[in-house]
Design an enzyme around this catalytic site. Structure first.
Site, PDB file in Angstrom:
ATOM      1  CG  ASN A 100      -6.468  -1.414   1.820  1.00  0.00           C
ATOM      2  OD1 ASN A 100      -5.831  -0.955   0.872  1.00  0.00           O
ATOM      3  ND2 ASN A 100      -5.889  -1.903   2.896  1.00  0.00           N
ATOM      4  CG  HIS A 131      -2.925   2.960   2.731  1.00  0.00           C
ATOM      5  ND1 HIS A 131      -3.538   2.649   1.535  1.00  0.00           N
ATOM      6  CD2 HIS A 131      -2.956   1.817   3.478  1.00  0.00           C
ATOM      7  CE1 HIS A 131      -3.922   1.381   1.568  1.00  0.00           C
ATOM      8  NE2 HIS A 131      -3.583   0.859   2.731  1.00  0.00           N
ATOM      9  CB  CYS A 147      -0.947  -0.016   1.194  1.00  0.00           C
ATOM     10  SG  CYS A 147      -1.865  -1.545   1.285  1.00  0.00           S
TER      11      CYS A 147
HETATM   12  N1  ACO Z   1     -18.001  -8.583  11.118  1.00  0.00           N
HETATM   13  C1  ACO Z   1     -18.500  -8.736  12.344  1.00  0.00           C
HETATM   14  N2  ACO Z   1     -17.745  -9.027  13.416  1.00  0.00           N
HETATM   15  C2  ACO Z   1     -16.428  -9.171  13.223  1.00  0.00           C
HETATM   16  C3  ACO Z   1     -15.844  -9.032  11.938  1.00  0.00           C
HETATM   17  C4  ACO Z   1     -16.670  -8.729  10.860  1.00  0.00           C
HETATM   18  N3  ACO Z   1     -16.230  -8.573   9.608  1.00  0.00           N
HETATM   19  N4  ACO Z   1     -14.508  -9.230  12.066  1.00  0.00           N
HETATM   20  C5  ACO Z   1     -14.272  -9.477  13.364  1.00  0.00           C
HETATM   21  N5  ACO Z   1     -15.425  -9.439  14.049  1.00  0.00           N
HETATM   22  C6  ACO Z   1     -15.630  -9.656  15.491  1.00  0.00           C
HETATM   23  C7  ACO Z   1     -14.504 -10.447  16.120  1.00  0.00           C
HETATM   24  O1  ACO Z   1     -14.750 -11.830  16.060  1.00  0.00           O
HETATM   25  C8  ACO Z   1     -14.529  -9.915  17.540  1.00  0.00           C
HETATM   26  O2  ACO Z   1     -15.568 -10.549  18.251  1.00  0.00           O
HETATM   27  P1  ACO Z   1     -15.389 -10.921  19.819  1.00  0.00           P
HETATM   28  O3  ACO Z   1     -15.205  -9.591  20.513  1.00  0.00           O
HETATM   29  O4  ACO Z   1     -16.674 -11.611  20.148  1.00  0.00           O
HETATM   30  O5  ACO Z   1     -14.188 -11.786  19.880  1.00  0.00           O
HETATM   31  C9  ACO Z   1     -14.904  -8.449  17.379  1.00  0.00           C
HETATM   32  O6  ACO Z   1     -15.608  -8.367  16.111  1.00  0.00           O
HETATM   33  C10 ACO Z   1     -13.716  -7.518  17.356  1.00  0.00           C
HETATM   34  O7  ACO Z   1     -12.770  -8.024  16.422  1.00  0.00           O
HETATM   35  P2  ACO Z   1     -11.391  -7.365  16.232  1.00  0.00           P
HETATM   36  O8  ACO Z   1     -10.541  -8.222  15.331  1.00  0.00           O
HETATM   37  O9  ACO Z   1     -10.838  -6.985  17.578  1.00  0.00           O
HETATM   38  O10 ACO Z   1     -11.809  -6.034  15.445  1.00  0.00           O
HETATM   39  P3  ACO Z   1     -10.945  -4.747  15.172  1.00  0.00           P
HETATM   40  O11 ACO Z   1     -11.587  -3.602  15.837  1.00  0.00           O
HETATM   41  O12 ACO Z   1      -9.481  -4.967  15.392  1.00  0.00           O
HETATM   42  O13 ACO Z   1     -11.199  -4.553  13.608  1.00  0.00           O
HETATM   43  C11 ACO Z   1     -10.038  -4.799  11.535  1.00  0.00           C
HETATM   44  C12 ACO Z   1     -10.718  -5.518  12.700  1.00  0.00           C
HETATM   45  C13 ACO Z   1     -11.079  -3.969  10.838  1.00  0.00           C
HETATM   46  C14 ACO Z   1      -9.461  -5.861  10.589  1.00  0.00           C
HETATM   47  C15 ACO Z   1      -8.909  -3.879  12.092  1.00  0.00           C
HETATM   48  O14 ACO Z   1      -8.081  -4.600  12.974  1.00  0.00           O
HETATM   49  C16 ACO Z   1      -8.065  -3.277  10.996  1.00  0.00           C
HETATM   50  O15 ACO Z   1      -8.516  -2.477  10.187  1.00  0.00           O
HETATM   51  N6  ACO Z   1      -6.745  -3.600  10.966  1.00  0.00           N
HETATM   52  C17 ACO Z   1      -5.828  -3.052   9.975  1.00  0.00           C
HETATM   53  C18 ACO Z   1      -5.963  -3.813   8.696  1.00  0.00           C
HETATM   54  C19 ACO Z   1      -5.254  -3.144   7.548  1.00  0.00           C
HETATM   55  O16 ACO Z   1      -5.147  -1.950   7.473  1.00  0.00           O
HETATM   56  N7  ACO Z   1      -4.808  -3.987   6.627  1.00  0.00           N
HETATM   57  C20 ACO Z   1      -4.294  -3.544   5.385  1.00  0.00           C
HETATM   58  C21 ACO Z   1      -2.858  -3.216   5.412  1.00  0.00           C
HETATM   59  S1  ACO Z   1      -2.361  -2.545   3.898  1.00  0.00           S
HETATM   60  C22 ACO Z   1      -1.811  -3.766   2.809  1.00  0.00           C
HETATM   61  O17 ACO Z   1      -0.642  -3.919   2.651  1.00  0.00           O
HETATM   62  C23 ACO Z   1      -2.792  -4.571   2.003  1.00  0.00           C
END
Ligand code: ACO
Length: 316
Positions: A270, A240, A116
């Site tokens: 993204n 980004h 990215c």
């Molecule tokens: N829908 C509903 N619930 C979900 C989902 C979903 N899609 N995904 C996870 N949950 C649940 C989990 O199971 C968890 O439930 P629990 O509390 O009962 O255990 C709860 O929601 C919280 O999950 P987390 O993983 O803690 O959620 P978080 O707030 O961390 O959000 C996310 C997840 C959106 C992936 C976030 O961590 C994020 O954006 N991370 C960065 C990712 C990123 O930028 N990646 C790209 C990098 S760039 C590249 O090179 C491609």
């Protein structure tokens, strides 16, 4: 931290264009096939919908030809094509070769894979080529992440999408737009975000999130220091577009108010290498630089790469 020598030949954007995946997929569409909801995705990521479909070459050709048309130049006068992508269409040759041929370019062409951060990596490379005598460089950032997304994995499928952004960079008689830059990588973090060849993206989302904010802020501060400016002098910030919470947290730490920040993640998801040019040049961004504005571009991605650049819009 490199600084730009005062006698170096500068460059500026003279044309740009964007392209998006063919099909709009809403959060509700995703909720039909996996356990998630529109409310959860909006709240945790800021994404409302994304555009899916189209090869990396096809989207690059669309954005690249729009950029050439806006610049009003003969494709044969381009001296180099830099294509930033982490999703090439083939292992061999580089997708830039396909794009070079389709656009009627008669120049060297190469791919840059910095995930990215790719567009900013490509842009810095293009400025380097112009410093070495190239007159015009076409820089494109394109990714078709839908091809490496596991559509049964709600951890990643809600985030990734397809798109492209392109810009023509032309040499100027003056110092040019680029005032400061930074490129970074930390290969020790490889395991938190990767895809095997032929496989899907696997991600430790929480860990990526935690690191993303820190490395964006670090990189932005290095570029601003190299440019000799402070955050309050910035008119526009183009980060980004991974997650609205990452953007707001990084901008808060940098001391940049959100009204100066271009945000398109709600419409695009993204799109990796395409995300910064889509936010800078596409129709969805609310913030547009004006002549003389100081603009910060800042990205992070798998690798864990980071890249930033401070530009003076319209500089000669
Ligand atoms: N829908 C509903 N619930 C979900 C989902 C979903 N899609 N995904 C996870 N949950 C649940 C989990 O199971 C968890 O439930 P629990 O509390 O009962 O255990 C709860 O929601 C919280 O999950 P987390 O993983 O803690 O959620 P978080 O707030 O961390 O959000 C996310 C997840 C959106 C992936 C976030 O961590 C994020 O954006 N991370 C960065 C990712 C990123 O930028 N990646 C790209 C990098 S760039 C590249 O090179 C491609």
């Amino acid at each position: 931290m490199p600084t730009i020598p005062s006698n170096v030949r500068g460059a500026r954007f003279t044309g740009w264009g964007v392209a998006l995946g063919e099909k709009i997929v809403t959060n509700d569409d995703l909720a039909l096939t996996m356990e998630t909801s529109d409310e959860w995705i909006r709240e945790r990521t800021g994404i409302h919908r994304r555009h899916i479909g189209g090869s990396t070459a096809a989207m690059s050709i669309e954005s690249g030809s729009a950029a050439l048309a806006m610049a009003g130049i003969d494709p044969a006068s381009i001296d180099a094509l830099v294509l930033a992508t982490t999703t090439p269409d083939r292992a061999v040759p580089a997708t830039s070769a396909t794009v070079q041929n389709a656009l009627g370019l008669r120049c060297g062409a190469f791919d840059v894979n910095a995930a990215c951060s790719g567009f900013v990596y490509g842009l810095i490379n293009a400025h380097g080529l112009i410093a070495l005598g190239a007159e015009r460089v076409l820089v494109i950032g394109t990714d078709s992440l839908s091809r490496v997304t596991d559509w049964t994995d709600r951890n990643t499928a809600i985030l990734f999408a397809d798109g492209s952004g392109a810009a023509v960079l032309e040499s100027t008689s003056g110092h040019g737009q680029l005032l400061g830059w930074d490129l970074d990588a930390d290969g020790s973090a490889e395991e938190i975000l990767f895809a095997e060849i032929g496989g899907f993206i696997r991600m430790d989302g929480k860990e990526v999130f935690r690191r993303a904010v820190r490395i964006m802020v670090d990189s932005a501060q290095k570029s601003m220091k190299a440019a000799g400016i402070t955050a309050d002098q910035l008119s526009v910030v183009v980060p980004h577009q991974a997650n609205i919470r990452i953007i707001t947290s990084a901008c808060d730490k940098l001391g940049v108010p959100m009204e100066k920040v271009s945000v398109v993640v709600h419409e695009t998801g993204n799109t990796s290498s395409a995300s910064i040019p889509l936010a800078l040049f596409g129709d969805f961004g609310q913030v547009r630089p004006k002549e003389g504005d100081l603009v910060l571009l800042v990205g992070f991605g798998a690798g864990m790469t980071a890249a930033s650049a401070v530009l003076q819009w319209g500089a000669q």
